[in-house]
Scaffold this motif. Structure first.
Motif, short mmCIF file in Angstrom:
data_model
loop_
_atom_site.label_atom_id
_atom_site.label_comp_id
_atom_site.label_asym_id
_atom_site.label_seq_id
_atom_site.Cartn_x
_atom_site.Cartn_y
_atom_site.Cartn_z
N ALA A 6 5.90 42.14 -37.57
CA ALA A 6 4.77 41.25 -37.33
C ALA A 6 5.09 40.31 -36.18
CB ALA A 6 4.46 40.46 -38.59
N PRO A 7 4.24 40.23 -35.17
CA PRO A 7 4.53 39.36 -34.03
C PRO A 7 4.47 37.88 -34.40
CG PRO A 7 2.30 40.23 -33.87
CD PRO A 7 2.95 40.92 -35.03
N ARG A 8 5.33 37.10 -33.77
CA ARG A 8 5.35 35.65 -33.97
C ARG A 8 4.84 34.97 -32.72
NH1 ARG A 8 11.61 35.38 -35.25
NH2 ARG A 8 11.47 36.68 -33.37
N LEU A 9 4.67 33.66 -32.82
CA LEU A 9 4.20 32.91 -31.65
C LEU A 9 5.18 33.05 -30.49
CD1 LEU A 9 2.78 29.58 -33.16
CD2 LEU A 9 1.61 31.72 -32.70
N THR A 10 6.48 33.09 -30.81
CA THR A 10 7.49 33.23 -29.75
C THR A 10 7.35 34.56 -29.03
OG1 THR A 10 9.04 34.04 -31.43
CG2 THR A 10 9.17 31.70 -30.85
N ASP A 11 7.00 35.62 -29.76
CA ASP A 11 6.82 36.93 -29.13
C ASP A 11 5.64 36.92 -28.16
OD1 ASP A 11 8.91 37.94 -30.75
OD2 ASP A 11 7.50 38.31 -32.39
N ILE A 12 4.55 36.30 -28.62
CA ILE A 12 3.35 36.22 -27.77
C ILE A 12 3.64 35.38 -26.53
CG2 ILE A 12 0.93 35.49 -27.67
CD1 ILE A 12 0.82 35.97 -30.72
N GLY A 17 4.32 34.80 -20.87
CA GLY A 17 4.98 33.94 -19.88
C GLY A 17 4.55 32.49 -19.97
N VAL A 18 4.30 32.03 -21.21
CA VAL A 18 3.87 30.65 -21.42
C VAL A 18 4.71 30.03 -22.53
CG1 VAL A 18 1.50 31.14 -20.69
CG2 VAL A 18 2.12 31.31 -23.11
N SER A 19 4.51 28.75 -22.77
CA SER A 19 5.25 28.07 -23.83
C SER A 19 4.66 28.40 -25.20
CB SER A 19 5.21 26.56 -23.61
OG SER A 19 3.88 26.09 -23.81
N GLU A 38 -8.76 30.56 -18.55
CA GLU A 38 -8.16 31.82 -18.11
C GLU A 38 -6.89 32.13 -18.89
OE1 GLU A 38 -6.40 33.87 -14.00
OE2 GLU A 38 -7.33 31.87 -13.95
N ARG A 39 -6.03 31.10 -19.04
CA ARG A 39 -4.79 31.31 -19.78
C ARG A 39 -5.07 31.58 -21.26
NH1 ARG A 39 0.30 27.69 -18.39
NH2 ARG A 39 0.06 29.03 -16.57
N ARG A 40 -6.07 30.87 -21.81
CA ARG A 40 -6.42 31.08 -23.21
C ARG A 40 -6.84 32.54 -23.45
NH1 ARG A 40 -7.96 27.40 -26.87
NH2 ARG A 40 -8.40 25.88 -25.22
N GLN A 41 -7.68 33.06 -22.57
CA GLN A 41 -8.14 34.45 -22.72
C GLN A 41 -6.98 35.43 -22.63
OE1 GLN A 41 -11.15 35.55 -23.66
NE2 GLN A 41 -11.59 33.36 -23.92
N LYS A 42 -6.03 35.15 -21.75
CA LYS A 42 -4.85 36.02 -21.62
C LYS A 42 -4.04 36.01 -22.91
CE LYS A 42 -0.60 36.63 -18.93
NZ LYS A 42 0.24 36.11 -17.83
N ILE A 43 -3.84 34.81 -23.48
CA ILE A 43 -3.06 34.69 -24.72
C ILE A 43 -3.78 35.40 -25.87
CG2 ILE A 43 -2.25 33.04 -26.46
CD1 ILE A 43 -1.79 31.07 -24.11
N LEU A 44 -5.09 35.21 -25.97
CA LEU A 44 -5.85 35.85 -27.04
C LEU A 44 -5.81 37.37 -26.92
CD1 LEU A 44 -8.97 33.48 -27.19
CD2 LEU A 44 -7.09 33.61 -28.81
N ARG A 45 -5.87 37.87 -25.67
CA ARG A 45 -5.83 39.32 -25.46
C ARG A 45 -4.48 39.90 -25.88
NH1 ARG A 45 -3.69 41.82 -21.42
NH2 ARG A 45 -3.75 39.98 -20.04
N ILE A 46 -3.41 39.21 -25.49
CA ILE A 46 -2.07 39.69 -25.83
C ILE A 46 -1.85 39.62 -27.35
CG2 ILE A 46 0.39 39.11 -25.65
CD1 ILE A 46 -0.18 38.32 -22.72
#
Length: 345
Positions: A6-12, A17-19, A38-46
């Motif tokens: 299960a992925p964790r916040l650190t994996d995402i 490439g963000v904190s 823009e960054r939010r959408q990238k994080i949500l997609r990943i």
């Protein structure tokens, strides 16, 4: 044991490439502008690609919210057999499912018409409380309930039969307007001697219905005679006694009856069947009721329908808005009622 895949916040965070903080904000605080769109959408997609599933308990602790609401229904009878409560509860549940909340139902206990002190104290562990006023609630009960909830600093929304001026989230109907509409409808059909079958004179809805009926009757030079206001206490035997008094002589009997709720309507139908009365031939009947649960009755009753399911939906919406957006001013909403024509008038 936690699933190692299960992925964790650190994996995402590593993949994006963000904190870790940026990931947490993007996933849990959609209203925050600390992360660009823009960054939010990238994080949500990943996060979606990695199959991330949020830990709801951790989110609740971080937000200092449980996403749990309480429901108090001060009625000694089984509440799920009550059509009004069942419909309001369906509306509440509909909103909670959309907004991601769960519901805890408090079992009726203590004095009829009031929440117990234990229930009020326990509700502090929830995000808020929905309180449904019932036929057990006097105006004094409702006032004291509001005062106790305010003192305990509990967010709440109230449904049905409150006519005070406290600034609270409240959803109901205008029963005085329903009383007036009932008289308008019946007098337009030639009725002058109108009776009102109710549960109790202490109920706020009773008082408002009588107020509205008298207002419209007086405009026509008529009156709601005291002997034609019958309060049954929700006892079938008492309902039959009242109706026998009304129908003892043809000269003094009413030509139309307004019933205050669906249970009283059923009492009237049972009485008419046992006494051989025809509707509307012997008596016209108009009911103030829920969303026509009387569909099985014959003849079909003419009903002033109160939108009970929508009351539940909207009350839950107002409560959740007050939780998620602190400082949102309370709203008092009176929903419109509808005349559904039947065959009893």
């Amino acid at each position: 044991m936690r699933n190692s895949s299960a992925p964790r916040l650190t994996d995402i965070a590593k993949r994006a490439g963000v904190s870790i903080a940026a990931v947490s904000i993007a996933l849990n605080k959609s209203e925050s502008n600390r992360v660009s769109a823009e960054r939010r959408q990238k994080i949500l997609r990943i996060a979606e690609e990695m199959g991330y599933v949020p830990n709801e308990l951790a989110r609740a602790l971080a937000e200092r919210r449980t996403r749990l609401l309480g429901l108090v229904v001060p009625l000694r009878d089984p509440i799920f057999f009550n059509q009004f409560i069942a419909q309001a509860l369906s509306g509440i549940q509909s909103t909670l499912m959309k907004r991601g909340y769960n519901l805890l139902v408090f079992s009726p206990s203590g004095k009829p018409g009031r929440a117990t002190r234990d229930q009020i104290l326990e509700s502090r562990f929830m995000d808020g409380l929905v309180f449904i006023n019932t036929r057990s609630c006097t105006a004094g009960d409702v006032k004291r309930t509001i005062e106790e909830l305010d003192r305990a600093q509990i967010k709440f929304a109230m449904i049905n039969s409150y006519y005070g001026r406290a600034p609270i989230n409240y959803v109901g109907v205008d029963d005085a307007a329903i009383g007036s509409a009932a008289v308008d409808y019946l007098t337009e059909r030639g009725h002058k001697r109108i009776a009102f079958l109710s549960g109790s004179a202490t109920l706020p809805a009773h008082q408002q219905l009588v107020k509205g009926m008298r207002r419209s009757l007086e405009k026509r030079g008529l009156e709601l005679k005291p002997e034609l206001i019958g309060c049954t206490g929700y006892e079938v035997e008492r309902a039959f006694q009242i109706l026998d008094d009304w129908f003892r002589t043809k000269r003094d009997r009413p030509t139309a009856i307004l019933t205050a709720d669906d249970q009283l309507l059923l009492n009237l139908y049972d009485y008419a069947e046992q006494r051989g009365l025809k509707m509307p031939g012997d008596i016209a009947v108009l009911n103030r009721g829920n969303s026509t649960p009387e569909h099985h009755l014959r003849p079909r009753p003419t009903t002033l329908v109160t939108p009970t399911l929508r009351m539940g939906e909207l009350a839950a919406e107002l409560l959740i808005d007050s939780i998620e957006k602190p400082g949102t001013p309370p709203q008092r909403v009176l929903l419109p009622f509808e005349l559904v024509q039947g065959a009893t008038t």
